[in-house]
Write a protein that holds these residues in place. Structure first.
Motif, PDB file in Angstrom:
ATOM      1  N   TRP A  12      46.246  73.364  -8.672  1.00 42.54           N
ATOM      2  CA  TRP A  12      46.937  73.010  -9.911  1.00 42.54           C
ATOM      3  C   TRP A  12      46.645  73.995 -11.040  1.00 42.54           C
ATOM      4  O   TRP A  12      47.298  73.921 -12.096  1.00 42.54           O
ATOM      5  CB  TRP A  12      46.557  71.593 -10.326  1.00 42.54           C
ATOM      6  N   LEU A  13      45.694  74.894 -10.825  1.00 42.50           N
ATOM      7  CA  LEU A  13      45.396  75.924 -11.819  1.00 42.50           C
ATOM      8  C   LEU A  13      46.093  77.248 -11.497  1.00 42.50           C
ATOM      9  O   LEU A  13      46.008  78.193 -12.282  1.00 42.50           O
ATOM     10  CB  LEU A  13      43.880  76.159 -11.908  1.00 42.50           C
ATOM     11  N   ARG A  14      46.776  77.306 -10.355  1.00 40.31           N
ATOM     12  CA  ARG A  14      47.487  78.529  -9.981  1.00 40.31           C
ATOM     13  C   ARG A  14      48.801  78.629 -10.769  1.00 40.31           C
ATOM     14  O   ARG A  14      49.384  77.633 -11.146  1.00 40.31           O
ATOM     15  CB  ARG A  14      47.833  78.541  -8.477  1.00 40.31           C
ATOM     16  N   ALA A  19      60.381  78.655  -5.280  1.00 39.37           N
ATOM     17  CA  ALA A  19      60.498  78.429  -3.838  1.00 39.37           C
ATOM     18  C   ALA A  19      60.867  79.725  -3.124  1.00 39.37           C
ATOM     19  O   ALA A  19      61.643  80.535  -3.631  1.00 39.37           O
ATOM     20  CB  ALA A  19      61.577  77.374  -3.567  1.00 39.37           C
ATOM     21  N   ARG A  20      60.270  79.911  -1.924  1.00 33.93           N
ATOM     22  CA  ARG A  20      60.570  81.089  -1.128  1.00 33.93           C
ATOM     23  C   ARG A  20      61.529  80.720  -0.005  1.00 33.93           C
ATOM     24  O   ARG A  20      61.642  79.566   0.390  1.00 33.93           O
ATOM     25  CB  ARG A  20      59.292  81.687  -0.544  1.00 33.93           C
ATOM     26  N   ALA A  21      62.207  81.738   0.513  1.00 34.23           N
ATOM     27  CA  ALA A  21      63.198  81.506   1.561  1.00 34.23           C
ATOM     28  C   ALA A  21      62.608  81.772   2.930  1.00 34.23           C
ATOM     29  O   ALA A  21      61.806  82.686   3.117  1.00 34.23           O
ATOM     30  CB  ALA A  21      64.419  82.380   1.344  1.00 34.23           C
ATOM     31  N   ALA A  22      62.985  80.918   3.885  1.00 32.20           N
ATOM     32  CA  ALA A  22      62.604  81.113   5.278  1.00 32.20           C
ATOM     33  C   ALA A  22      63.781  80.726   6.147  1.00 32.20           C
ATOM     34  O   ALA A  22      64.363  79.651   5.976  1.00 32.20           O
ATOM     35  CB  ALA A  22      61.394  80.256   5.627  1.00 32.20           C
ATOM     36  N   TRP A  66      51.864  82.287  -0.755  1.00 27.27           N
ATOM     37  CA  TRP A  66      52.657  82.282  -1.979  1.00 27.27           C
ATOM     38  C   TRP A  66      52.371  81.010  -2.785  1.00 27.27           C
ATOM     39  O   TRP A  66      52.479  80.989  -4.000  1.00 27.27           O
ATOM     40  CB  TRP A  66      54.139  82.347  -1.601  1.00 27.27           C
ATOM     41  N   TYR A  67      51.959  79.950  -2.066  1.00 32.81           N
ATOM     42  CA  TYR A  67      51.745  78.641  -2.686  1.00 32.81           C
ATOM     43  C   TYR A  67      50.281  78.229  -2.768  1.00 32.81           C
ATOM     44  O   TYR A  67      49.889  77.514  -3.688  1.00 32.81           O
ATOM     45  CB  TYR A  67      52.486  77.559  -1.898  1.00 32.81           C
ATOM     46  N   ASP A  69      45.963  79.365  -1.782  1.00 38.26           N
ATOM     47  CA  ASP A  69      45.021  80.420  -1.406  1.00 38.26           C
ATOM     48  C   ASP A  69      44.124  80.007  -0.255  1.00 38.26           C
ATOM     49  O   ASP A  69      43.633  80.848   0.493  1.00 38.26           O
ATOM     50  CB  ASP A  69      44.136  80.798  -2.608  1.00 38.26           C
ATOM     51  N   THR A  70      43.876  78.696  -0.137  1.00 37.85           N
ATOM     52  CA  THR A  70      42.908  78.195   0.835  1.00 37.85           C
ATOM     53  C   THR A  70      43.397  76.883   1.435  1.00 37.85           C
ATOM     54  O   THR A  70      44.336  76.250   0.912  1.00 37.85           O
ATOM     55  CB  THR A  70      41.551  77.932   0.166  1.00 37.85           C
ATOM     56  N   LYS A  71      42.732  76.454   2.501  1.00 37.64           N
ATOM     57  CA  LYS A  71      43.040  75.147   3.070  1.00 37.64           C
ATOM     58  C   LYS A  71      42.728  74.042   2.079  1.00 37.64           C
ATOM     59  O   LYS A  71      43.438  73.022   2.033  1.00 37.64           O
ATOM     60  CB  LYS A  71      42.254  74.920   4.370  1.00 37.64           C
ATOM     61  N   GLU A  72      41.680  74.210   1.279  1.00 37.49           N
ATOM     62  CA  GLU A  72      41.339  73.181   0.303  1.00 37.49           C
ATOM     63  C   GLU A  72      42.491  72.955  -0.668  1.00 37.49           C
ATOM     64  O   GLU A  72      42.769  71.829  -1.069  1.00 37.49           O
ATOM     65  CB  GLU A  72      40.062  73.563  -0.457  1.00 37.49           C
ATOM     66  N   GLN A  73      43.154  74.014  -1.061  1.00 37.91           N
ATOM     67  CA  GLN A  73      44.295  73.858  -1.945  1.00 37.91           C
ATOM     68  C   GLN A  73      45.456  73.174  -1.220  1.00 37.91           C
ATOM     69  O   GLN A  73      46.195  72.388  -1.820  1.00 37.91           O
ATOM     70  CB  GLN A  73      44.728  75.219  -2.493  1.00 37.91           C
TER      71      GLN A  73
END
Length: 235
Positions: A12-14, A19-22, A66-67, A69-73
């Motif tokens: 929530w601090l990022r 949205a990215r496309a896939a 992109w969304y 950084d880590t599994k915790e996030q």
């Protein structure tokens, strides 16, 4: 006495990302959270990884960064996704509202068994859905239109007490293990042998009250909690 300081690298601090496309379609942060929740529901929290979630979404693992950084996030997103499923409490008075909160919370734990282990991890912060639920609780319990209602200074005590009870109840293996003992005679025999061979006369004296160990007594337990809150808050 030393204190432990947390480094907050919360999702929530990022900075907010578009949205990215896939595969020609845009996927959102909510898509990421929903997919991770589905993986955890099926296989448990330990099986949630960047690679697994990316595979389920049909994208590369690098795209997830992109969304998050880590599994915790990623887990923070999952937790908030579950809070988004919860409903605003309903009831004509504070007891009914707290019962609604408790029942809805237990439903979340039962629908998502990993959820109890994902809450309050070091360095995490409440997300928008979690804050919205808390706002719902405060508004409902202090609404001048209900009788009786709680004063604002009592809301944290009341909701926290109920939620701690529900969390303990959800984590208690008895409700998932003891209930079906009747279908497993070898387990029943093991318990009988343990009671008799170890002189556990207190338990033995309750032999005729077997249902007390096996039935779902959530409502009774919650009533006791609410009775205690009534005495503490209203005297």
């Amino acid at each position: 006495m030393s204190t432990v300081e947390h480094t907050y690298e919360s999702v929530w601090l990022r900075p907010t990302r578009k949205a990215r496309a896939a595969r020609g379609q845009a996927f959102t942060q909510d898509d990421l959270a929903s997919t991770a929740v589905a993986v955890a529901d099926q296989d448990g929290l330990d099986d949630v990884s960047m690679r697994r979630v990316a595979r389920e979404l049909g994208i590369t693992a690098m795209s997830l960064y992109w969304y998050v950084d880590t599994k915790e996030q990623l887990v923070e997103l999952m937790v908030d996704r579950v809070f988004a499923e919860q409903k605003a409490p309903v009831g004509a008075g504070w007891r009914e509202l707290l019962r609604s909160i408790g029942t809805d919370t237990l439903e979340s734990y039962r629908a998502h068994p990993w959820f109890t282990h994902a809450l309050g991890r070091p360095g995490t912060l409440p997300g928008p859905a979690q804050l919205n639920r808390w706002d719902d609780h405060v508004r409902a319990l202090t609404d001048p239109g209900i009788t009786p209602r709680l004063e604002r200074e009592h809301v944290t005590l009341a909701v926290g007490t109920v939620k701690n009870f529900v969390l303990g109840y959800a984590l208690n293996p008895a409700h998932g293990v003891l209930t079906p003992y009747a279908r497993y005679p070898e387990v029943d025999q093991y318990l009988r042998d343990m009671v008799l061979s170890n002189g556990l006369d207190g338990i033995r004296s309750m032999a005729g009250l077997r249902e007390q160990f096996t039935e779902d007594r959530f409502d009774d337990g919650l009533d006791i909690v609410l009775d205690g809150l009534q005495v503490r808050i209203f005297g």
